[in-house]
Design a protein around this motif. Structure first.
Motif, PDB file in Angstrom:
ATOM      1  N   ARG A   4      21.513  34.190  26.079  1.00  0.00           N
ATOM      2  CA  ARG A   4      22.222  33.489  25.014  1.00  0.00           C
ATOM      3  C   ARG A   4      23.506  34.199  24.597  1.00  0.00           C
ATOM      4  O   ARG A   4      23.924  34.133  23.447  1.00  0.00           O
ATOM      5  N   ILE A   5      24.146  34.868  25.539  1.00  0.00           N
ATOM      6  CA  ILE A   5      25.428  35.537  25.317  1.00  0.00           C
ATOM      7  C   ILE A   5      26.424  34.979  26.323  1.00  0.00           C
ATOM      8  O   ILE A   5      26.106  34.839  27.507  1.00  0.00           O
ATOM      9  N   ILE A   6      27.623  34.644  25.869  1.00  0.00           N
ATOM     10  CA  ILE A   6      28.694  34.257  26.787  1.00  0.00           C
ATOM     11  C   ILE A   6      29.368  35.555  27.218  1.00  0.00           C
ATOM     12  O   ILE A   6      29.884  36.299  26.387  1.00  0.00           O
ATOM     13  N   ARG A   7      29.330  35.814  28.493  1.00  0.00           N
ATOM     14  CA  ARG A   7      29.826  37.082  29.020  1.00  0.00           C
ATOM     15  C   ARG A   7      31.225  36.923  29.608  1.00  0.00           C
ATOM     16  O   ARG A   7      31.422  36.125  30.527  1.00  0.00           O
ATOM     17  N   PRO A   8      32.217  37.693  29.132  1.00  0.00           N
ATOM     18  CA  PRO A   8      33.541  37.655  29.748  1.00  0.00           C
ATOM     19  C   PRO A   8      33.576  38.612  30.948  1.00  0.00           C
ATOM     20  O   PRO A   8      33.228  39.785  30.811  1.00  0.00           O
ATOM     21  N   ILE A   9      33.962  38.099  32.105  1.00  0.00           N
ATOM     22  CA  ILE A   9      34.060  38.945  33.282  1.00  0.00           C
ATOM     23  C   ILE A   9      35.395  38.703  33.980  1.00  0.00           C
ATOM     24  O   ILE A   9      36.098  37.725  33.691  1.00  0.00           O
ATOM     25  N   VAL A  10      35.717  39.599  34.901  1.00  0.00           N
ATOM     26  CA  VAL A  10      36.936  39.483  35.681  1.00  0.00           C
ATOM     27  C   VAL A  10      36.583  39.735  37.141  1.00  0.00           C
ATOM     28  O   VAL A  10      35.765  40.598  37.449  1.00  0.00           O
ATOM     29  N   ILE A  11      37.141  38.911  38.035  1.00  0.00           N
ATOM     30  CA  ILE A  11      36.931  39.078  39.463  1.00  0.00           C
ATOM     31  C   ILE A  11      38.273  38.985  40.175  1.00  0.00           C
ATOM     32  O   ILE A  11      39.255  38.519  39.609  1.00  0.00           O
ATOM     33  N   CYS A  12      38.285  39.435  41.441  1.00  0.00           N
ATOM     34  CA  CYS A  12      39.536  39.429  42.186  1.00  0.00           C
ATOM     35  C   CYS A  12      39.336  38.835  43.574  1.00  0.00           C
ATOM     36  O   CYS A  12      38.359  39.136  44.259  1.00  0.00           O
ATOM     37  N   ILE A  13      40.287  37.998  43.958  1.00  0.00           N
ATOM     38  CA  ILE A  13      40.310  37.410  45.293  1.00  0.00           C
ATOM     39  C   ILE A  13      41.173  38.311  46.172  1.00  0.00           C
ATOM     40  O   ILE A  13      42.394  38.218  46.158  1.00  0.00           O
ATOM     41  N   PHE A  14      40.526  39.219  46.883  1.00  0.00           N
ATOM     42  CA  PHE A  14      41.244  40.046  47.852  1.00  0.00           C
ATOM     43  C   PHE A  14      41.257  39.277  49.168  1.00  0.00           C
ATOM     44  O   PHE A  14      40.196  38.943  49.695  1.00  0.00           O
TER      45      PHE A  14
END
Length: 145
Positions: A4-14
């Motif tokens: 029940r938590i909205i998680r902010p994440i970051v990803i990268c398209i290498f």
């Protein structure tokens, strides 16, 4: 995964020619393999770009350059029977050390110490449905870059 938590994440398209770098995951409840670009969680007060640099250093001990923000996707998913909700900031970047582009597969490490398997996979495998890329909406951003 916190419930029940909205998680902010970051990803990268290498990108490497017609392939992208992805980590292989497995959902034991669904019996399903999936692939996701590398990255991780953003910490309070940390920009998404700074989080990406930190995560790549932590996971595979590599420096990155030429970061370019591609957009964000909202991701609702189920993993190992638990429901998740993420806001995913997506970047494009390049590795400083060019030798990584010549390594077909290698290991990384998550912040909990768990090993991750990383592969350069042809984009066509995801477009044609042979492999599953997550988040599901990510392909739209990749095709626009």
């Amino acid at each position: 995964m916190q419930k029940r938590i909205i998680r902010p994440i970051v990803i990268c398209i290498f990108s490497n020619q017609n392939s992208i770098l992805v980590a292989e995951g497995f959902d034991s409840v669904k019996g399903d393999y999936f692939y996701r670009p590398i990255g991780g969680g953003m910490e309070f007060g940390e920009s998404s770009a700074d989080a990406l640099v930190r995560e790549i250093t932590e996971e595979i001990n590599q420096e990155i350059t030429n970061l370019s923000y591609l957009g964000a996707v909202e991701n609702f998913f189920t993993f190992n029977g638990d429901t998740g909700h993420e806001i995913v900031m997506v970047y494009d970047a390049q590795f400083v050390d060019q030798t990584i582009y010549h390594i077909e597969s290698f290991e990384g490490i998550e912040d909990d110490g768990e090993k991750i398997n990383l592969f350069w996979k042809p984009l066509s495998d995801f477009v044609e449905g042979r492999l599953r890329l997550v988040p599901e909406a990510l392909m739209t951003l990749i095709q626009q870059k």
